[in-house]
Design a protein around this motif. Structure first.
Motif, PDB file in Angstrom:
ATOM      1  N   TRP A  96      -1.190   7.078  -0.016  1.00 17.36           N
ATOM      2  CA  TRP A  96      -2.607   7.413  -0.167  1.00 17.36           C
ATOM      3  C   TRP A  96      -3.488   6.272   0.315  1.00 17.36           C
ATOM      4  CZ3 TRP A  96      -3.986  12.185  -0.663  1.00 17.36           C
ATOM      5  CH2 TRP A  96      -3.154  13.094  -1.307  1.00 17.36           C
ATOM      6  N   ARG A  97      -3.099   5.039  -0.006  1.00 15.89           N
ATOM      7  CA  ARG A  97      -3.863   3.882   0.455  1.00 15.89           C
ATOM      8  C   ARG A  97      -3.833   3.778   1.980  1.00 15.89           C
ATOM      9  NH1 ARG A  97      -7.558   1.788  -3.008  1.00 15.89           N
ATOM     10  NH2 ARG A  97      -6.686   1.620  -5.101  1.00 15.89           N
ATOM     11  N   ALA A 155       0.841  -1.205   0.000  1.00 16.24           N
ATOM     12  CA  ALA A 155       0.000   0.000   0.000  1.00 16.24           C
ATOM     13  C   ALA A 155       0.872   1.248   0.000  1.00 16.24           C
ATOM     14  CB  ALA A 155      -0.913  -0.004   1.222  1.00 16.24           C
ATOM     15  N   TRP A 196      -6.191   6.414   3.340  1.00 21.11           N
ATOM     16  CA  TRP A 196      -7.607   6.141   3.124  1.00 21.11           C
ATOM     17  C   TRP A 196      -8.108   4.949   3.942  1.00 21.11           C
ATOM     18  CZ3 TRP A 196     -11.390   8.883   1.203  1.00 21.11           C
ATOM     19  CH2 TRP A 196     -12.598   8.262   0.869  1.00 21.11           C
ATOM     20  N   HIS A 197      -7.285   3.920   4.092  1.00 20.08           N
ATOM     21  CA  HIS A 197      -7.747   2.683   4.723  1.00 20.08           C
ATOM     22  C   HIS A 197      -7.346   2.548   6.188  1.00 20.08           C
ATOM     23  CE1 HIS A 197      -9.320   0.970   1.004  1.00 20.08           C
ATOM     24  NE2 HIS A 197      -8.207   1.339   0.392  1.00 20.08           N
TER      25      HIS A 197
END
Length: 325
Positions: free
Chosen positions: A228-229, A225, A232-233
């Protein structure tokens, strides 16, 4: 012949409940005694709310009286909801409601996300010295008086030697009267709020980000990841409850736009879009002496605020969030 009698289950349960209740009270007192110093720390806060928040609440009765200072509170006549009828029938009510709600909506739309974004950006800074320096710089405006902020706004935007209008005149040959224009009033208020309060608002979100488990990021990196991932997560879901709680509390301030800020930027030329409930209460209660009428307006604001908080809290729980209670 012997008659067998069964014990009364009701009397037995009552007799058993009495020692249980007594034991519960004993345990509670033992816990209070054990943690007495911790509870003592609550005393100043409790006294503050008791003296300055709950005791003055008797004053809302002024909204239902025709208060006359020379008669006193108790001898003034009771008029019921008369002041509310006058207020709701006032042609200015629609203007005040519109201006207040539009400003609150702009604050929610433009100001509320800024501290979250700043906190997320600061959380990505790895150099401690640079991070502390940035935090200090963005915290400072919070401690500047709103009078100073309004003065700075005047210095920058006035048509008589203002820096912004000086540049506009130099490059475009014309000036804009920002301070008197109704079209520019709301953007000025929002920009003032963002500049003054955004940095200080990051404190709560940075505290929430500090509690995110680092192992989650390490696992995400192992899974490939990117930043940004991860944001977001992992990051945003971890502070979601904090965002929701602050949003619920913010809903309680929808009818409050900040008296000092609006009053300092208000003038006869922008009054059509600048007059809100806060300034109206001041004008009616302090300058015109309509104490009962202004109290009715303030009570209306408070009731709407409570309804919005309870409603938004109920809605948050319906969507599976924690809420404030």
């Amino acid at each position: 012949m012997k008659i067998r009698t069964e014990p009364n289950p009701g009397s037995g349960s009552v007799a058993a409940a009495a020692p249980t209740a007594s034991l519960g009270r004993t345990r509670r007192w033992a816990k209070l005694k054990k943690d007495k110093w911790i509870y003592l720390l609550l005393a100043p806060g409790l006294l503050y709310f008791l003296i300055f928040k709950y005791v003055p609440m008797w004053g809302i009765l002024l909204a239902f009286k025709d208060y006359q200072p020379f008669l006193g509170f108790w001898k003034s006549s009771w008029v019921g909801f008369e002041h509310f009828k006058i207020f709701f029938g006032n042609p200015e009510f629609v203007m005040l409601l519109r201006n207040t709600l539009i400003l609150s909506f702009y604050n929610l739309l433009f100001y509320f996300p800024v501290p979250i974004i700043l906190a997320l950006l600061l959380n990505e800074v790895r150099r401690a010295y640079f991070k502390r320096t940035i935090q200090t710089l963005i915290y400072v405006p919070h401690f500047i008086s709103m009078v100073i902020v309004a003065s700075l706004t005047y210095v920058f935007l006035t048509t008589q030697g203002g820096i912004v209008n000086g540049l506009l005149e130099k490059y475009t040959g014309s000036t804009i009267d920002f301070l008197a224009s109704p079209d520019w009033f709301r953007p000025m208020i929002i920009l003032q709020t963002i500049w003054k309060e955004s940095g200080f608002g990051t404190i709560i979100f940075l505290a929430a980000l500090a509690g995110v488990d680092v192992e989650q990021y390490e696992a995400a990196i192992m899974d490939g990841a990117n930043r940004w991932r991860q944001l977001w997560h992992i990051t945003l879901p971890s502070i979601r409850n904090t965002i929701v709680i602050l949003l619920i509390l913010r809903m309680g301030e929808v009818m409050d736009n900040g008296f000092e800020q609006i009053y300092l930027m208000l003038n006869p030329l922008n009054r059509e879009v600048a007059e809100v409930f806060d300034t109206y209460v001041y004008m009616m209660g302090i300058t015109q002496g309509a104490f009962s009428y202004s109290t009715a307006v303030g009570l209306f604001k408070a009731v709407i605020g409570v309804i919005l908080v309870l409603g938004s809290n109920w809605l948050a729980k319906r969507f599976g969030q924690t809420g404030i209670y």
